[in-house]
Design a protein around this motif. Structure first.
Motif, short mmCIF file in Angstrom:
data_model
loop_
_atom_site.label_atom_id
_atom_site.label_comp_id
_atom_site.label_asym_id
_atom_site.label_seq_id
_atom_site.Cartn_x
_atom_site.Cartn_y
_atom_site.Cartn_z
N SER A 162 0.79 -1.22 0.00
CA SER A 162 0.00 0.00 0.00
C SER A 162 0.83 1.27 0.00
O SER A 162 0.47 2.24 -0.66
CB SER A 162 -0.95 0.02 1.20
N ALA A 163 1.93 1.30 0.72
CA ALA A 163 2.67 2.55 0.90
C ALA A 163 3.89 2.67 0.02
O ALA A 163 4.42 3.75 -0.16
CB ALA A 163 3.08 2.70 2.36
N ASN A 164 4.39 1.57 -0.51
CA ASN A 164 5.55 1.57 -1.40
C ASN A 164 6.74 2.28 -0.74
O ASN A 164 7.48 3.02 -1.38
CB ASN A 164 5.21 2.21 -2.74
N LEU A 165 6.92 2.05 0.58
CA LEU A 165 8.03 2.67 1.30
C LEU A 165 9.33 1.94 0.96
O LEU A 165 9.39 0.72 0.97
CB LEU A 165 7.80 2.58 2.81
N VAL A 166 10.39 2.69 0.68
CA VAL A 166 11.70 2.10 0.49
C VAL A 166 12.18 1.63 1.86
O VAL A 166 12.10 2.38 2.85
CB VAL A 166 12.69 3.13 -0.10
N TYR A 167 12.68 0.40 1.95
CA TYR A 167 13.04 -0.14 3.26
C TYR A 167 14.46 0.27 3.64
O TYR A 167 15.40 -0.53 3.66
CB TYR A 167 12.86 -1.67 3.28
N SER A 168 14.63 1.57 3.90
CA SER A 168 15.90 2.09 4.42
C SER A 168 15.63 3.48 5.00
O SER A 168 14.64 4.14 4.68
CB SER A 168 16.96 2.16 3.33
N GLU A 170 14.62 6.77 6.86
CA GLU A 170 13.37 7.20 7.50
C GLU A 170 12.17 6.39 7.04
O GLU A 170 11.31 6.03 7.84
CB GLU A 170 13.11 8.70 7.26
N SER A 171 12.07 6.12 5.74
CA SER A 171 10.91 5.35 5.27
C SER A 171 10.95 3.92 5.81
O SER A 171 9.90 3.34 6.11
CB SER A 171 10.83 5.36 3.74
N GLY A 172 12.14 3.35 5.98
CA GLY A 172 12.26 2.03 6.59
C GLY A 172 11.84 2.06 8.05
O GLY A 172 11.20 1.13 8.55
N ALA A 173 12.16 3.16 8.75
CA ALA A 173 11.76 3.31 10.14
C ALA A 173 10.24 3.45 10.25
O ALA A 173 9.62 2.90 11.18
CB ALA A 173 12.45 4.52 10.76
N ILE A 174 9.63 4.16 9.31
CA ILE A 174 8.16 4.28 9.30
C ILE A 174 7.54 2.90 9.09
O ILE A 174 6.59 2.52 9.77
CB ILE A 174 7.69 5.28 8.23
N ASN A 175 8.07 2.12 8.16
CA ASN A 175 7.59 0.77 7.90
C ASN A 175 7.68 -0.07 9.18
O ASN A 175 6.70 -0.74 9.55
CB ASN A 175 8.44 0.15 6.78
N GLU A 176 8.82 -0.04 9.86
CA GLU A 176 8.98 -0.80 11.11
C GLU A 176 8.02 -0.30 12.18
O GLU A 176 7.41 -1.10 12.89
CB GLU A 176 10.42 -0.71 11.62
N GLY A 177 7.87 1.02 12.29
CA GLY A 177 6.97 1.58 13.30
C GLY A 177 5.53 1.17 13.07
O GLY A 177 4.83 0.77 14.01
#
Length: 185
Positions: A162-168, A170-177
């Motif tokens: 859904s979010a297409n966040l790059v896993y690294s 800040e965006s990786g931190a958002i994914n983990e959060g």
């Protein structure tokens, strides 16, 4: 072939009701009452997904006497039940049919040899872009299949679809959060 309710003595959550599937004279950890299904497989302490086998039971009563063994097979019951409950959460609270919103099959792979996959130990679980993989833990930790871990990994699936966040970074931190929050929910 039909889905049937079963009793399951899980490793972390006690006795729970799960959906299984009768195939021939044996029951498998399959639930096709939710989306396109939930399937739980045994990687037999390898890194080979293609060689994964089914967890089987003859009487559909998945007891501690049978599954609380040295292999920690009752951890598969947690992964299966946790995926059912996480599916239910996303459907009831977010009107989301599975991680992709379109009923995708949720696949659990338990007893993965994470060391053979390049990890430093077996105390991990992950979403690989297609399914959840669970290690058996390393002393003093047990198998990594508690409901919060299952919810966390499915949370990664929701993020990736859904979010297409790059896993690294800040965006990786958002994914983990977000995955931590969903695991807690």
């Amino acid at each position: 072939i039909k889905d049937i309710q079963a009793n399951a003595d899980t490793k972390y959550s006690g006795q729970k009701t799960i959906e299984t599937q009768l195939v021939g004279s044996q029951y498998k950890l399959r639930d096709y009452t939710r989306g396109s299904g939930i399937e739980t497989y045994n990687m037999n302490r390898t890194k080979n997904y293609a060689g994964a086998t089914d967890f089987l039971d003859t009487d559909n009563n998945w007891t501690s006497a049978e599954y609380n063994n040295s292999n920690q097979d009752n951890a598969a019951l947690d992964a299966h039940w946790g995926a059912e409950k996480t599916y239910d959460y996303f459907l009831s609270k977010h009107n989301r049919n599975s991680y992709n919103g379109n009923g995708a099959v949720l696949k659990n792979y338990v007893h993965a040899n994470l060391i053979a996959m390049g990890y430093s130990n077996n105390t991990n679980a992950f979403w690989n872009g297609s399914y959840m993989t669970y290690g058996d833990g390393s002393y003093p930790y047990g198998a990594i299949t508690s409901i919060d871990v299952v919810g966390h990994e499915i949370g990664h699936a929701v993020c990736s679809s859904s979010a297409n966040l790059v896993y690294s970074n800040e965006s990786g931190a958002i994914n983990e959060g977000l995955s931590d929050i969903w695991g807690a929910m």
